[in-house]
Design an enzyme around this catalytic site. Structure first.
Site, PDB file in Angstrom:
ATOM      1  N   ARG A  72      77.456  15.682  96.637  1.00 55.46           N
ATOM      2  CA  ARG A  72      76.540  14.563  96.414  1.00 55.46           C
ATOM      3  C   ARG A  72      76.298  13.719  97.652  1.00 55.46           C
ATOM      4  O   ARG A  72      75.287  13.036  97.746  1.00 55.46           O
ATOM      5  CB  ARG A  72      77.007  13.737  95.225  1.00 55.46           C
ATOM      6  CG  ARG A  72      76.892  14.530  93.924  1.00 55.46           C
ATOM      7  CD  ARG A  72      77.456  13.768  92.739  1.00 55.46           C
ATOM      8  NE  ARG A  72      77.941  14.684  91.727  1.00 55.46           N
ATOM      9  CZ  ARG A  72      79.173  15.142  91.644  1.00 55.46           C
ATOM     10  NH1 ARG A  72      80.083  14.776  92.513  1.00 55.46           N
ATOM     11  NH2 ARG A  72      79.527  15.971  90.694  1.00 55.46           N
ATOM     12  N   GLU A 109      94.501  16.202  92.227  1.00 53.54           N
ATOM     13  CA  GLU A 109      95.406  15.978  91.100  1.00 53.54           C
ATOM     14  C   GLU A 109      96.132  17.271  90.721  1.00 53.54           C
ATOM     15  O   GLU A 109      97.316  17.269  90.419  1.00 53.54           O
ATOM     16  CB  GLU A 109      94.603  15.450  89.908  1.00 53.54           C
ATOM     17  CG  GLU A 109      95.461  15.030  88.747  1.00 53.54           C
ATOM     18  CD  GLU A 109      94.645  14.427  87.613  1.00 53.54           C
ATOM     19  OE1 GLU A 109      95.253  14.121  86.583  1.00 53.54           O
ATOM     20  OE2 GLU A 109      93.424  14.280  87.765  1.00 53.54           O
TER      21      GLU A 109
END
Length: 187
Positions: A72, A109
């Site tokens: 993005r 994560e």
């Protein structure tokens, strides 16, 4: 979502930008509230406002490089770079750039990833702005900063449309300035 403070007066364009971003609950997994900027791109006025606010902030900072984080950051970085008269550098996921690259690995994560940049894209003394749509845990922005600085650039600031403050990504930037437009609520 609420407008970010950034120590500045409330800009009425921020509300239009915030309203243009769709929040999708439980995507890509339960408990996640996905900040979907594709709806912002459908609203040409809100999209233009987003670019204009960033350009206004950075126009007098002698930025020579705008580095966009995949994917993005590739949407917002090029128009900002063009308006600032700076070069645009894509920071890509592995094996997406042809030719010789340097890279920076970072922890996610669940696992790790890395950002790559062409060798020679940055010159010593370049003044860089890192652009992405969102900061969550800060790992990607940290990798971008480290990669650019290893190549000789001075990273002046990072700019994101959205911050997820509950994930404390800003704290991982080791004091590097972060400019955001909107803080996403966790409610």
């Amino acid at each position: 979502m609420s407008a970010a403070g950034n120590g500045e007066c409330e800009d009425p364009r921020i509300e239009r930008i915030s309203k243009a971003i769709r929040v999708i609950p439980d995507f890509p997994k339960p408990g996640i509230k996905f900040q979907d900027i594709t709806t912002l791109l459908l609203d040409h006025k809100a999209f233009q406002d987003t670019i204009d606010i960033f350009v206004e902030r950075f126009k007098d900072k002698n930025i020579t490089v705008v580095a966009g984080v995949e994917a993005r950051g590739f949407i917002f970085g090029p128009p900002i770079a063009l308006a600032l008269g700076a070069k645009f550098i894509p920071l890509r996921k592995p094996k997406k750039l042809p030719g010789e690259v340097i890279f920076e690995e970072y922890v996610l994560e669940y696992g790790s990833d890395r950002l790559e940049m062409h060798v020679g894209a940055v010159e010593t003394g370049d003044r860089a702005l890192v652009v992405d749509d969102l900061i969550a845990t800060g790992g990607t922005l940290c990798a971008a900063i480290n990669l650019l600085e290893r190549a000789g650039a001075e990273v002046l600031e990072c700019a994101c449309i959205i911050e997820l403050p509950e994930l404390k990504g800003r704290a991982r930037l080791a004091g590097k300035p972060l400019f955001i437009l909107i803080e996403a609520d966790d409610t």
